[in-house]
Design a protein around this motif. Structure first.
Motif, PDB file in Angstrom:
ATOM      1  N   UNK A   1      33.135 -43.372 -20.540  1.00 56.60           N
ATOM      2  CA  UNK A   1      31.855 -43.893 -20.041  1.00 56.60           C
ATOM      3  C   UNK A   1      32.081 -44.676 -18.745  1.00 56.60           C
TER       4      UNK A   1
ATOM      5  N   UNK B   1      30.608 -43.837 -14.835  1.00 56.86           N
ATOM      6  CA  UNK B   1      29.877 -44.755 -13.949  1.00 56.86           C
ATOM      7  C   UNK B   1      30.631 -45.025 -12.656  1.00 56.86           C
ATOM      8  N   UNK B   2      31.923 -44.677 -12.620  1.00 58.54           N
ATOM      9  CA  UNK B   2      32.693 -44.939 -11.401  1.00 58.54           C
ATOM     10  C   UNK B   2      32.791 -43.718 -10.486  1.00 58.54           C
TER      11      UNK B   2
ATOM     12  N   UNK C   1      30.617 -42.240  -8.721  1.00 57.22           N
ATOM     13  CA  UNK C   1      29.899 -42.285  -7.440  1.00 57.22           C
ATOM     14  C   UNK C   1      30.760 -42.732  -6.266  1.00 57.22           C
TER      15      UNK C   1
ATOM     16  N   UNK D   1      24.775 -39.915  -6.750  1.00 56.80           N
ATOM     17  CA  UNK D   1      24.484 -40.891  -5.704  1.00 56.80           C
ATOM     18  C   UNK D   1      24.555 -40.243  -4.320  1.00 56.80           C
TER      19      UNK D   1
ATOM     20  N   UNK E   1      17.239 -43.974  -5.367  1.00 57.49           N
ATOM     21  CA  UNK E   1      18.244 -44.794  -6.047  1.00 57.49           C
ATOM     22  C   UNK E   1      17.774 -45.281  -7.411  1.00 57.49           C
TER      23      UNK E   1
ATOM     24  N   UNK F   1      18.375 -42.356  -9.644  1.00 55.88           N
ATOM     25  CA  UNK F   1      19.823 -42.209  -9.853  1.00 55.88           C
ATOM     26  C   UNK F   1      20.295 -43.213 -10.898  1.00 55.88           C
ATOM     27  N   UNK F   2      19.846 -44.450 -10.776  1.00 52.86           N
ATOM     28  CA  UNK F   2      20.236 -45.486 -11.737  1.00 52.86           C
ATOM     29  C   UNK F   2      19.761 -45.136 -13.143  1.00 52.86           C
ATOM     30  N   UNK F   3      18.503 -44.666 -13.233  1.00 58.41           N
ATOM     31  CA  UNK F   3      17.961 -44.317 -14.550  1.00 58.41           C
ATOM     32  C   UNK F   3      18.751 -43.182 -15.193  1.00 58.41           C
TER      33      UNK F   3
ATOM     34  N   UNK G   1      21.887 -42.556 -14.822  1.00 54.64           N
ATOM     35  CA  UNK G   1      23.122 -43.127 -15.379  1.00 54.64           C
ATOM     36  C   UNK G   1      22.835 -43.840 -16.693  1.00 54.64           C
ATOM     37  N   UNK G   2      21.773 -44.631 -16.695  1.00 52.72           N
ATOM     38  CA  UNK G   2      21.430 -45.406 -17.888  1.00 52.72           C
ATOM     39  C   UNK G   2      21.125 -44.475 -19.057  1.00 52.72           C
TER      40      UNK G   2
ATOM     41  N   UNK H   1      24.587 -43.070 -20.202  1.00 59.04           N
ATOM     42  CA  UNK H   1      25.663 -43.956 -20.626  1.00 59.04           C
ATOM     43  C   UNK H   1      25.226 -44.893 -21.754  1.00 59.04           C
ATOM     44  N   UNK H   2      23.940 -45.253 -21.805  1.00 59.58           N
ATOM     45  CA  UNK H   2      23.530 -46.180 -22.857  1.00 59.58           C
ATOM     46  C   UNK H   2      23.667 -45.562 -24.253  1.00 59.58           C
TER      47      UNK H   2
ATOM     48  N   UNK I   1      24.779 -50.288 -17.923  1.00 55.90           N
ATOM     49  CA  UNK I   1      24.481 -48.871 -18.088  1.00 55.90           C
ATOM     50  C   UNK I   1      24.346 -48.106 -16.781  1.00 55.90           C
ATOM     51  N   UNK I   2      24.023 -48.813 -15.685  1.00 59.19           N
ATOM     52  CA  UNK I   2      23.881 -48.128 -14.405  1.00 59.19           C
ATOM     53  C   UNK I   2      25.153 -48.346 -13.604  1.00 59.19           C
TER      54      UNK I   2
ATOM     55  N   UNK J   1      25.409 -47.498  -7.510  1.00 56.87           N
ATOM     56  CA  UNK J   1      23.960 -47.338  -7.472  1.00 56.87           C
ATOM     57  C   UNK J   1      23.298 -48.704  -7.288  1.00 56.87           C
TER      58      UNK J   1
END
Lengths: 218, 236
Positions: free
Chosen positions: A155, A159-160, A162, A173, A190, A193-195, A197-198, A201-202, B60-61, B65
């Protein structure tokens, strides 16, 4: 005046972002495979004779203490000098794999240390060859209990990824930056993009935490 | 090694920004970790939910980003742009603070129940219990995982090169590599060594703090806490 959030534009850029997600997932999956395999090799070598142990320890500490982004640049700019020309994505996957291998090796090490001494002694008493001791006795007991910790690193790696935009990889990204830059609408790009990931990963980290708790209870 | 002096001096020009980002980020991380970490343990449900949303949202993000969001998207929404280094410190602090919150929560919860009961029996107020009994013991447990977190933060400062903060990675990649492409190996090796030294400084400081904090509650540094930190419990 243009609205702060344009739903039409948001809808238009989703295919590009999903395209980026594909690249992100490829990097994460292949990077994880390298990290799992190389980490195990480092962990086993870390229990070898003293000189080997010291060298492995030093490499692990060095890679862990320095930024992944710099390691990515290092491979990207230095490999061609040795005649190795790889695509940006391949370089990125290699860097992710090697960087995270230093983390997974610590995880494996803890798992191996947790195998009771008696197991080693019994394996020796049965005069099993070293390879069998590892593959037949130690690792089957060590690996299952470190799975949640390995999951956490997958996980983290996801997230890394990008930071591979530094060498021009078009991940989530990278795509967001492209589509945002074309129209100067960064908010939608952006935020989505953040959503994204969330969204991935969540639930994944929830699953890992549940696994951790289940193991703790047992 | 040819041009070594040039490399060292050009990279050193980025050192102030790297240090400011690291130290600023660490300070903000500590504040947010304790704020959110204690909020996670609050008796009020609302406070707990707010802290939970912050922690899960930021964990989580992706950090990149978050950086781009604050640097490129936020100005559209609020009408002004943050100076790059401030945007950087803000993201480093917000992101690592979310991880730190879990460290604080875990350490506070690991203090034996009998300590809390003892403090209640001595009729200490909830604030006194936290400040005088629980936190001094919890802090000893927190330091090894915070050591790791701060090294992660130091490593993350390299990302600030994406938003034109002239820190050491940007100096290498934008100034040195275009001029001395053939010596990329030496340039990046030197850069990596600089990060390694900074990481060793952080570890040395944290080891000292750990000894002091442990001595204050009459203990030795906990080997278990350090080992647990090494396997990165709760990294994601």
């Amino acid at each position: 005046m243009t609205p702060l959030w344009d739903w039409n534009f948001a809808g238009e850029i989703i295919p590009a972002l999903l395209n980026g997600l594909r690249v992100t997932l490829i990097a994460t999956v292949l990077g994880s495979i390298i990290a799992f395999a190389l980490g195990l090799v480092l962990a086993v070598l870390g229990r070898g004779p003293r000189p080997v142990r010291i060298v492995v320890r030093a490499i692990v500490e060095f890679v862990r203490s320095t930024p992944l982004l710099v390691q990515v640049y290092f491979l990207f700019f230095v490999l061609p000098a040795f005649g190795v020309v790889l695509s940006a994505l391949t370089v990125g996957i290699l860097a992710l794999g090697v960087h995270y291998a230093t983390y997974t090796s610590e995880v494996y090490r803890a798992g191996i240390d947790a195998v009771p001494r008696g197991q080693w002694e019994a394996a020796t008493a049965l005069s099993l060859p070293t390879t069998r001791v590892w593959t037949g006795v130690v690792l089957p007991q060590a690996i299952p209990r470190v799975l949640p910790a390995l999951g956490n690193y997958v996980i983290s790696m996801f997230k890394e990824t990008p930071l591979l935009i530094g060498i021009g990889v078009l991940d989530i990204v990278g795509q967001a930056r492209e589509v945002g830059g074309q129209s100067f609408r960064y908010v939608e790009a952006y935020t989505l993009a953040g959503l994204l990931f969330l969204l991935l990963s969540y639930p994944a980290s929830m699953a890992v935490r549940r696994l951790e708790r289940r193991r703790a209870v047992r | 090694m040819e041009n070594f002096g040039t490399f060292l001096s050009v990279l050193s020009q980025g050192l102030p920004e790297t240090l400011i980002a690291t130290i600023g980020g660490i300070v903000l991380t500590i504040v947010l970790s304790f704020g959110a970490g204690l909020a996670l343990l609050s008796p009020s449900r609302t406070v707990r939910v707010i802290a939970r949303v912050y922690v899960e949202g930021l964990r989580g993000t992706s950090e990149v980003v978050q950086l781009f969001w604050i640097y490129f998207a936020l100005p559209v929404l609020v009408g002004f742009q943050l100076v790059p280094i401030w945007a950087g410190i803000l993201v480093l602090g917000l992101n690592h603070g979310a991880y730190g919150a879990e460290i604080v929560r875990g350490a506070v919860q690991s203090v034996p129940r009998a300590q809390v009961e003892g403090a209640i029996a001595l009729s200490l107020s909830p604030a006194q219990r936290m400040r005088r009994v629980i936190l001094p013991q919890a802090v000893v447990e927190m330091i090894p995982p915070f050591n790791n977190l701060f090294i992660q933060l130091l490593k993350s400062t390299a990302l600030l090169s994406f938003v034109s903060v002239n820190e050491i990675t940007r100096q290498a990649q934008q100034v040195l590599v275009p001029r001395f492409n053939a010596q990329a190996f030496q340039i990046f090796l030197l850069l990596l060594v600089m990060y390694l030294i900074l990481a060793l400084v952080i570890t040395a400081v944290m080891r000292t703090l750990e000894r002091l904090a442990a001595a204050r509650v009459g203990r030795r540094p906990s080997v278990r806490a350090r080992q647990q930190a090494a396997t990165g419990a709760g990294v994601a």
